[in-house]
Design a protein around this motif. Structure first.
Motif, PDB file in Angstrom:
ATOM      1  N   ALA B 143      20.048  -1.812  34.384  1.00  0.00           N
ATOM      2  CA  ALA B 143      20.708  -3.531  34.192  1.00  0.00           C
ATOM      3  C   ALA B 143      19.452  -3.797  35.952  1.00  0.00           C
ATOM      4  O   ALA B 143      19.491  -4.864  35.695  1.00  0.00           O
ATOM      5  N   THR B 144      19.821  -3.501  36.665  1.00  0.00           N
ATOM      6  CA  THR B 144      19.332  -4.071  37.800  1.00  0.00           C
ATOM      7  C   THR B 144      18.442  -3.002  38.785  1.00  0.00           C
ATOM      8  O   THR B 144      18.287  -1.623  38.045  1.00  0.00           O
ATOM      9  N   GLY B 145      18.286  -3.214  39.331  1.00  0.00           N
ATOM     10  CA  GLY B 145      17.184  -2.608  40.777  1.00  0.00           C
ATOM     11  C   GLY B 145      17.623  -2.020  42.304  1.00  0.00           C
ATOM     12  O   GLY B 145      17.133  -1.039  42.470  1.00  0.00           O
ATOM     13  N   ASP B 146      19.158  -1.970  41.815  1.00  0.00           N
ATOM     14  CA  ASP B 146      19.577  -1.053  42.927  1.00  0.00           C
ATOM     15  C   ASP B 146      20.948   0.386  41.876  1.00  0.00           C
ATOM     16  O   ASP B 146      21.733  -0.128  40.992  1.00  0.00           O
ATOM     17  N   PRO B 147      20.197   1.042  42.311  1.00  0.00           N
ATOM     18  CA  PRO B 147      20.878   1.723  41.810  1.00  0.00           C
ATOM     19  C   PRO B 147      22.564   2.069  42.078  1.00  0.00           C
ATOM     20  O   PRO B 147      23.614   2.476  41.365  1.00  0.00           O
ATOM     21  N   GLU B 148      23.021   1.446  43.324  1.00  0.00           N
ATOM     22  CA  GLU B 148      24.460   1.783  43.314  1.00  0.00           C
ATOM     23  C   GLU B 148      24.877   0.881  42.222  1.00  0.00           C
ATOM     24  O   GLU B 148      26.081   0.408  42.037  1.00  0.00           O
ATOM     25  N   VAL B 149      24.157   0.046  42.312  1.00  0.00           N
ATOM     26  CA  VAL B 149      24.891  -1.291  41.178  1.00  0.00           C
ATOM     27  C   VAL B 149      25.014  -0.411  40.167  1.00  0.00           C
ATOM     28  O   VAL B 149      25.983  -0.981  38.942  1.00  0.00           O
ATOM     29  N   ASN B 150      23.931  -0.170  39.740  1.00  0.00           N
ATOM     30  CA  ASN B 150      23.629   0.976  38.048  1.00  0.00           C
ATOM     31  C   ASN B 150      25.125   1.507  37.986  1.00  0.00           C
ATOM     32  O   ASN B 150      25.812   1.938  37.129  1.00  0.00           O
ATOM     33  N   ARG B 151      25.211   3.056  39.521  1.00  0.00           N
ATOM     34  CA  ARG B 151      26.218   3.448  38.517  1.00  0.00           C
ATOM     35  C   ARG B 151      27.595   2.281  38.281  1.00  0.00           C
ATOM     36  O   ARG B 151      28.506   2.373  38.119  1.00  0.00           O
ATOM     37  N   ALA B 152      27.609   1.841  39.384  1.00  0.00           N
ATOM     38  CA  ALA B 152      29.091   1.315  38.781  1.00  0.00           C
ATOM     39  C   ALA B 152      28.971   0.334  37.882  1.00  0.00           C
ATOM     40  O   ALA B 152      29.911   0.280  36.842  1.00  0.00           O
ATOM     41  N   LEU B 153      28.257  -0.146  37.745  1.00  0.00           N
ATOM     42  CA  LEU B 153      28.105  -1.017  36.075  1.00  0.00           C
ATOM     43  C   LEU B 153      28.736   0.034  35.065  1.00  0.00           C
ATOM     44  O   LEU B 153      29.559   0.423  33.910  1.00  0.00           O
ATOM     45  N   ARG B 154      27.823   1.664  35.126  1.00  0.00           N
ATOM     46  CA  ARG B 154      28.315   2.705  34.262  1.00  0.00           C
ATOM     47  C   ARG B 154      29.591   3.030  34.411  1.00  0.00           C
ATOM     48  O   ARG B 154      29.962   3.495  33.209  1.00  0.00           O
ATOM     49  N   ASP B 155      30.124   3.221  36.053  1.00  0.00           N
ATOM     50  CA  ASP B 155      31.768   3.388  36.010  1.00  0.00           C
ATOM     51  C   ASP B 155      32.539   2.624  35.130  1.00  0.00           C
ATOM     52  O   ASP B 155      33.636   3.518  34.476  1.00  0.00           O
ATOM     53  N   ARG B 156      32.557   1.453  35.742  1.00  0.00           N
ATOM     54  CA  ARG B 156      33.025   0.344  35.273  1.00  0.00           C
ATOM     55  C   ARG B 156      33.195   0.338  33.179  1.00  0.00           C
ATOM     56  O   ARG B 156      34.462   0.127  32.830  1.00  0.00           O
ATOM     57  N   ILE B 157      32.568   0.581  32.910  1.00  0.00           N
ATOM     58  CA  ILE B 157      31.701   0.601  30.999  1.00  0.00           C
ATOM     59  C   ILE B 157      32.437   2.317  30.711  1.00  0.00           C
ATOM     60  O   ILE B 157      33.718   2.086  30.117  1.00  0.00           O
ATOM     61  N   MET B 158      32.176   3.625  31.492  1.00  0.00           N
ATOM     62  CA  MET B 158      32.969   4.770  31.049  1.00  0.00           C
ATOM     63  C   MET B 158      34.246   5.494  31.460  1.00  0.00           C
ATOM     64  O   MET B 158      34.393   6.503  31.265  1.00  0.00           O
ATOM     65  N   GLY B 159      33.973   5.006  33.084  1.00  0.00           N
ATOM     66  CA  GLY B 159      35.603   5.543  33.347  1.00  0.00           C
ATOM     67  C   GLY B 159      36.289   5.598  32.711  1.00  0.00           C
ATOM     68  O   GLY B 159      37.200   6.677  32.163  1.00  0.00           O
ATOM     69  N   PRO B 160      36.793   4.164  31.991  1.00  0.00           N
ATOM     70  CA  PRO B 160      37.858   4.581  31.020  1.00  0.00           C
ATOM     71  C   PRO B 160      38.402   4.604  30.137  1.00  0.00           C
ATOM     72  O   PRO B 160      39.229   5.001  29.759  1.00  0.00           O
ATOM     73  N   ILE B 161      36.742   5.411  29.649  1.00  0.00           N
ATOM     74  CA  ILE B 161      37.049   6.093  28.531  1.00  0.00           C
ATOM     75  C   ILE B 161      36.605   7.371  28.715  1.00  0.00           C
ATOM     76  O   ILE B 161      37.461   8.315  28.468  1.00  0.00           O
ATOM     77  N   GLU B 162      36.329   7.914  30.166  1.00  0.00           N
ATOM     78  CA  GLU B 162      36.141   9.569  30.665  1.00  0.00           C
ATOM     79  C   GLU B 162      37.353  10.190  31.259  1.00  0.00           C
ATOM     80  O   GLU B 162      37.678  11.222  30.814  1.00  0.00           O
ATOM     81  N   THR B 163      37.838   9.115  31.812  1.00  0.00           N
ATOM     82  CA  THR B 163      38.967   9.240  32.272  1.00  0.00           C
ATOM     83  C   THR B 163      40.228  10.394  31.770  1.00  0.00           C
ATOM     84  O   THR B 163      40.649  11.013  32.236  1.00  0.00           O
ATOM     85  N   PRO B 164      40.506   8.984  30.504  1.00  0.00           N
ATOM     86  CA  PRO B 164      41.449   9.954  29.929  1.00  0.00           C
ATOM     87  C   PRO B 164      41.173  11.177  29.228  1.00  0.00           C
ATOM     88  O   PRO B 164      41.981  11.704  29.216  1.00  0.00           O
ATOM     89  N   ILE B 165      39.960  11.012  28.862  1.00  0.00           N
ATOM     90  CA  ILE B 165      39.111  12.182  27.642  1.00  0.00           C
ATOM     91  C   ILE B 165      39.883  13.616  28.530  1.00  0.00           C
ATOM     92  O   ILE B 165      39.627  14.739  28.015  1.00  0.00           O
ATOM     93  N   LEU B 166      39.035  13.139  29.594  1.00  0.00           N
ATOM     94  CA  LEU B 166      38.539  14.732  30.730  1.00  0.00           C
ATOM     95  C   LEU B 166      40.473  15.003  31.170  1.00  0.00           C
ATOM     96  O   LEU B 166      40.462  16.004  31.312  1.00  0.00           O
ATOM     97  N   GLY B 167      40.894  13.415  31.469  1.00  0.00           N
ATOM     98  CA  GLY B 167      42.525  14.261  31.914  1.00  0.00           C
ATOM     99  C   GLY B 167      43.184  14.909  30.927  1.00  0.00           C
ATOM    100  O   GLY B 167      43.499  15.869  31.276  1.00  0.00           O
ATOM    101  N   PHE B 168      43.315  14.166  29.405  1.00  0.00           N
ATOM    102  CA  PHE B 168      43.295  15.797  28.405  1.00  0.00           C
ATOM    103  C   PHE B 168      43.832  16.505  27.979  1.00  0.00           C
ATOM    104  O   PHE B 168      43.857  17.490  28.155  1.00  0.00           O
TER     105      PHE B 168
END
Lengths: 554, 277
Positions: B143-168
């Motif tokens: 997405a960008t040249g900044d790993p931190e930004v990329n990680r934030a992007l990924r987490d914003r998309i996958m976080g809402p999916i991963e957190t409930p699944i991992l929690g359950f």
């Protein structure tokens, strides 16, 4: 609608450096081609040390074939031989060369990384896990069956599927290397200017992919047939099942000539890199070498040499295509050997003290030459050598040549891999490998002429002299084991040695781009953009243009 | 805004769809068969029709992904990030576990082929998870040249999916482990174990709440150790097996027996009766 609705607040500063990572975390998450290459090499050598010891035990058993002494049964002897052959090809020689390529090819073509780095990482882990399963399957009585014998179903199927996993993983790694050569070259590096090792890896990757596809299909076929035709349903059963007669024959093409030489195509490229550097000159007839290596690759492809392709009462190995191919295979090796010998002759006064990388890579080509000549002889129908121990003889030579080439490449490029040079121990290892290949392969070939069957065993009464030849072959196996262990010890020693003797950036006066960067290279390989390439020896170009520049300035 | 990549793949999707319909009609399809994907009549040559239709579906999926994630269009990326020019793509791959996990999943799948279908399915599930995670990480890395930004992007998309699944998943595993413990020990001990575990969780939570300055790592370590302890207990209890239970029948009749004897009592006579007939 987009999934992310607002831009991130962090600034978007481009950076080349990945997150610093160390230790185990770094090993299991890395996509750095240099680390992946080093891991391939270390583990392949470790597998090699174990498997060559297995080869010694097999050799001891073969001295007296009238009875099975060291193993409990003939089946176990066959399993041990199969683990030795399959393991040395797919867990040692091919991964060694592929590991070297994974580490070196991106540097040679001036790329900051290998193509598809995560796929390369997945290929490595797949190879390692598949290789571990393969060895485990042999340990628990697996393998590819003794014709007419009994096999434990579950371990045998595990051998089949784990070899498939190894083969597919190596194929994926080949895709990464080939794509790097094709797609990540710098400006000016046209295909005819690609370094010989990278070119040989491109040829090898294409041939390997074609071969792996056929082998994987063979394994799927074996799986289906073994499980649903010859074996009872497997899950939960422990009953031995009769092995179909053609199980090993179905995949034997991968372990006998000419295909056995397809696995070691890069040996020619490694020698093509090291000899001109030792002779301190440009390799003459460079395009001829490129064509010769390509021709060697094409001619070594013989995945069609399977029982299913026998026609009109003729076995595949008796058909004109196979025989012609076996003979033609000598020509490209002769061309490469001649060209390199010419370079050494011209540059003889500049060669100086023999370096281990030069000795190993030249010996590799010599053993390869012996191997392809014997493969041509094997194809002559009058000698009736197919199906005799001449098969294992040619395989021995191919493996020996592959190990020698890899040892030469390791000694040459270790400064780029770990930042240190190897010691003369690798020279000792190379000499042992050459002796092991010739002493292991030659006697097997001669005993084939004396009608010793391939995998002769229980009850076989040998002709006069065959037992002595088998003893010599066993000594060859010992030398092979000594050679692999010596190289392993030297490589591990170089990896763990202190930083006091860090290698120079270009200790040998190299010709290609990998020597233009530091030893070991930085994470992005080159600290400055790679200049356009004008010939196959960009560093020699730079050296030769320096006096002109000085003159212009004056 | 429709991106160039979307237009390209959408065009391919439409092209393959039209080709599938035309192919269906020209190879013997009925009037409505090729249009209704075989629901109302024949589609002609099944193989060719299916290949073209799948190709159309793949292209449509790619088009959907591209319009959703704004890939393959530098102008769109720049517009999204509100900068004049698209940032330079990251040149080096960030460390990732997913190649290792994917390779491990393939290994599990293949061992499952040999040993048991359960392992085979588990391998496939793990392979699917690693493929999705790998794909999303690869997308974010570009997405960008900044790993931190990329990680934030990924987490914003996958976080809402991963957190409930991992929690359950985590809660499910803990519940399963505790239930194994409760049915392994005696009825009286089970009461005390349940009270003990509940009290432990409660007082640990209270301790953390009243001392907000407790280091995060310490909390993680406590949770991890507790989880591992319960998991180990569950595994041991599972290996030991269940205690004897009293089963209550519908009429309220009560008798004591081992868990697996009741089905046999009712089934075996039936089998015998069927055999005798």
């Amino acid at each position: 609608m987009t999934i992310t609705e607002a831009p991130p607040e962090t600034a978007t500063v481009a950076t080349d450096a990945p997150d610093p990572a160390t230790g185990l975390y770094d090993l299991v998450t890395t996509g750095d081609h240099k680390k992946l290459g080093a891991m391939y090499i270390g583990l392949a050598l470790a597998f090699g040390a174990a498997l060559t010891v297995v080869g010694v035990v097999v050799g001891l058993e073969r001295i007296d074939l009238a009875s099975v002494d060291l193993y409990n049964a003939f089946d176990q002897f066959v399993q041990a031989w199969q683990s030795y052959a399959v393991g040395l090809v797919f867990l040692v020689v091919v991964p060694l060369l592929l590991g070297l390529a994974t580490a070196v090819v991106p540097l040679q073509v001036g790329s900051p990384a290998i193509a598809f780095p995560r796929a390369a990482a997945a290929a490595f882990w797949g190879w390692l896990i598949g290789g571990g399963l393969l060895l485990a399957s042999f340990i628990v009585d697996g393998g590819f069956g003794t014709p007419g014998g009994l096999a434990d179903p579950e371990p045998t199927v595990l051998s089949i599927v784990s070899l498939a996993m190894v083969v597919i993983s190596l194929g994926l790694a080949s895709v990464c290397v080939a794509t790097t050569v094709i797609g990540l070259r710098p400006a000016g590096m046209k295909l005819h200017r690609v370094p010989l090792f990278s070119w040989s890896m491109l040829v090898a990757s294409v041939i390997w992919l074609a071969s792996f596809g056929v082998l994987a299909a063979n394994l799927v076929w074996l799986y289906v047939q073994f499980r649903y035709q010859y074996g009872e349903p497997i899950a939960g059963t422990a009953e031995a099942t009769e092995v179909q007669p053609g199980m090993w024959a179905q995949i034997q093409w991968a372990f006998s000539g000419p295909q056995a030489f397809a696995w070691i195509i890069p040996v020619l490229g490694i020698a093509g890199e090291t000899v001109p550097v030792a002779a301190r000159l440009r390799q003459r007839s460079y395009p001829v070498l490129l064509v010769a290596i390509g021709a060697f690759g094409l001619l070594s492809f013989s995945a069609y040499a399977q029982p299913a392709f026998s026609r009109g009462g003729l076995q595949v190995t008796e058909q004109a295509v196979f025989v012609g191919q076996s003979f033609l295979l000598i020509l490209p090796v002769l061309v490469v050997f001649g060209a390199l010998a010419d370079s050494l002759r011209i540059g003889a006064r500049d060669v100086g003290a023999p370096r281990s990388w030069l000795v190993a890579s030249v010996l590799g080509v010599l053993v390869l030459l012996v191997g392809v000549v014997l493969t041509a002889v094997r194809a002559v129908d009058d000698f009736a050598l197919v199906g005799t121990s001449a098969d294992s003889g040619t395989l021995h030579l191919a493996i020996g040549a592959g190990l020698l080439g890899a040892a030469g490449g390791l000694a040459f490029w270790t400064p780029k891999l770990v930042g240190r040079q190897l010691t003369p121990l690798t020279m000792v290892g190379a000499l042992a490998l050459a002796g092991g290949a010739l002493a292991g392969g030659g006697p097997d070939f001669i005993s084939g002429l004396l009608d010793q069957p391939f995998l002769a065993g229980d009850g076989y009464i040998a002709d006069d002299g065959v037992e002595a030849l088998n003893l010599l072959s066993m000594i060859g196996s010992v030398l092979l084991a000594v050679g692999v262990i010596a190289v392993l010890v030297d490589v591990v020693g170089a990896s763990v040695r202190g930083r006091a003797d860090d290698a120079a950036d270009d200790p040998w006066g190299g010709h290609t781009l990998e020597w233009a960067t530091s030893s070991p290279p930085p994470p992005s390989n080159f600290s400055a953009p790679v200049a356009p390439v004008r010939s196959e020896c960009p560093l020699l170009d730079a050296t030769e243009s320096e006096p002109d520049d000085d003159q212009e300035e004056s | 805004m429709l991106t160039t990549g979307f237009k390209s793949f959408a065009a391919w999707a439409v092209g393959f769809l039209v080709a599938a319909v035309v192919f269906g009609y020209t190879t013997g399809g009925s009037s409505l068969g090729p249009l209704s994907v075989g629901w109302k009549g024949a589609v002609g040559n099944h193989v060719g029709y299916a290949i073209l239709l799948v190709a159309a579906a793949v292209m449509a999926t790619l088009a959907g992904i591209i319009i959703a994630f704004r890939d393959a269009d530098s102008d769109a990326a720049a517009g999204y990030l509100r900068v004049a020019e698209a940032p330079i793509g990251q040149r080096l791959t960030q460390p990732s576990f997913w190649p290792l996990v994917a390779a491990f999943a393939v290994g599990v799948t293949l061992v499952g082929l040999v040993v048991t279908p359960v392992l085979f399915v588990a391998g496939l599930v793990l392979l699917t998870i690693s493929t999705i995670e790998w794909t999303m990480t690869a997308w974010a890395d570009a997405a960008t040249g900044d790993p931190e930004v990329n990680r934030a992007l990924r987490d914003r998309i996958m976080g809402p999916i991963e957190t409930p699944i991992l929690g359950f998943g985590a809660v499910g595993i803990l519940v399963l482990a505790i239930s194994r413990i409760l049915i392994a020990v005696s009825a009286e001990a089970a009461v005390w174990v349940a009270i003990g575990v509940a009290a432990l969780i409660f007082f640990t939570a209270v301790a953390i709440a009243v001392r907000p300055n407790v280091p995060r790592n310490a909390i993680v370590a406590v949770c991890l150790l507790g989880g591992i302890g319960i998991l180990a207990g569950g595994v041991i209890a599972g290996a030991v097996g269940e205690r004897d239970f009293e089963h209550h029948e519908a009429e309220g009749e009560e008798h004591s027996e081992s868990g697996d004897s009741q089905p046999g009592d009712t089934e075996e006579p039936q089998v015998e009766a069927e055999t005798s007939e």
